[in-house]
Design an enzyme around this catalytic site. Sequence first.
Site, PDB file in Angstrom:
ATOM      1  N   CYS A  73      -0.379   4.120   2.171  1.00  0.00           N
ATOM      2  CA  CYS A  73      -0.219   3.910   3.622  1.00  0.00           C
ATOM      3  C   CYS A  73       1.240   4.115   4.046  1.00  0.00           C
ATOM      4  O   CYS A  73       1.514   4.711   5.071  1.00  0.00           O
ATOM      5  CB  CYS A  73      -0.579   2.486   4.040  1.00  0.00           C
ATOM      6  SG  CYS A  73      -2.061   1.842   3.326  1.00  0.00           S
ATOM      7  N   ASP A  74       2.169   3.564   3.273  1.00  0.00           N
ATOM      8  CA  ASP A  74       3.561   3.469   3.731  1.00  0.00           C
ATOM      9  C   ASP A  74       4.540   4.357   2.961  1.00  0.00           C
ATOM     10  O   ASP A  74       5.716   4.448   3.338  1.00  0.00           O
ATOM     11  CB  ASP A  74       4.042   2.006   3.606  1.00  0.00           C
ATOM     12  CG  ASP A  74       3.182   1.063   4.433  1.00  0.00           C
ATOM     13  OD1 ASP A  74       2.668   1.507   5.478  1.00  0.00           O
ATOM     14  OD2 ASP A  74       3.016  -0.106   4.036  1.00  0.00           O
ATOM     15  N   CYS A 126       0.837  -1.204   0.000  1.00  0.00           N
ATOM     16  CA  CYS A 126       0.000   0.000   0.000  1.00  0.00           C
ATOM     17  C   CYS A 126       0.870   1.251   0.000  1.00  0.00           C
ATOM     18  O   CYS A 126       1.387   1.652   1.048  1.00  0.00           O
ATOM     19  CB  CYS A 126      -0.921  -0.028   1.213  1.00  0.00           C
ATOM     20  SG  CYS A 126      -1.927   1.447   1.355  1.00  0.00           S
TER      21      CYS A 126
END
Length: 302
Positions: A133-134, A130
């Site tokens: 997200c990261d 992701c």
Amino acid sequence: MYDIIIVGAGPAGLTAAIYARRASKKVLVLEAKSYGGQIINTLDIANYPVEAHISGFEFATKLYNQAKDLGTEFIFEKVTNINDKEHEKEVVTTKNTYKAKAVILATGADNRKLGLDNEEELVGKGVSYCATCDGAFYKNKNVAVVGGGNTALEDALYLTDIASKVYLIHRRDEFRGEDTTVSLLKEKDNIEFIYNSNVTKLNANDRLESIEVTDKDGKTKTIEVSGIFVAVGRIPENENFRRLINLDDKGYVIAEEDCNTNVEGIFVAGDNRKKEVRQLVTATSDGAVAATNAIKYINNLK
Ligand code: NAP
């Protein structure tokens, strides 16, 4: 005894809950992780009617609250099996067994893995599924994105604004994703396209340090990256229902637009159903259809 048990609290499952509660049915949603499903990882939803821009998290939270405020019950347990006792369905989780007249399978899909030896143990240490997200963890670092679909292209585009360099590695010489995103990527000066190649090894010393890439002629090279974002598609989460429900060769539940499965009283909604277009709007649409047909099925039992 519930009227309807919905397995999965993503957009399809939550929409089904809203429809079922508005028809005054007693509804339980069982979810293994947290509400929202895959959409929670999308930074900006720009193709859903009415809201020109909304984050996946805000969208999912609004939908969850709407279902909850209507009286939907939620239990966060993983469903491991379903037993069909004709007019009564037993839904088995890791902790309990729940009963309902009808079931809607809205389990969605999980990230496909590359299948490399140490892939799983390096999640959070350089391996991610992701980018939104990261991605922020890789500011001014070198990263790789693997895949050729829209997710890989959008992840790569997102990461070009954060990382110092992005390697986009695809197993063919033609992308599956949209040309417009490819054009935007080609305008970036910190991206390198690596075609006809696969990632064959993750080299790590506690954290990921480099990857081995092998081209179609078997030639390998090592690229130093701190992060690798794997975007090679998704796998439907239907394996626990295989004994009961007909799945196609890719594991999707076989059902037409009416969302009926091969088992009377069990319906399917969202990305785990066999269909052409998997988008947020088609997931919520499935939720409405599956719930409407589940309500009809229950009312006809009387
Ligand atoms: P996808 O379209 O299925 O693409 C998966 C990509 O990964 C393909 O390019 C495939 O290569 C490659 N791949 C599969 N297995 C691989 C493996 N083992 N090793 C290396 N490469 C592998 O998946 P997705 O990009 O996640 O998209 C899923 C759906 O969501 C699509 O319908 C997509 O259009 C949609 N989506 C839409 C948006 C948007 O509208 N903004 C954004 C994201 C996703 P091949 O091409 O060679 O098969």
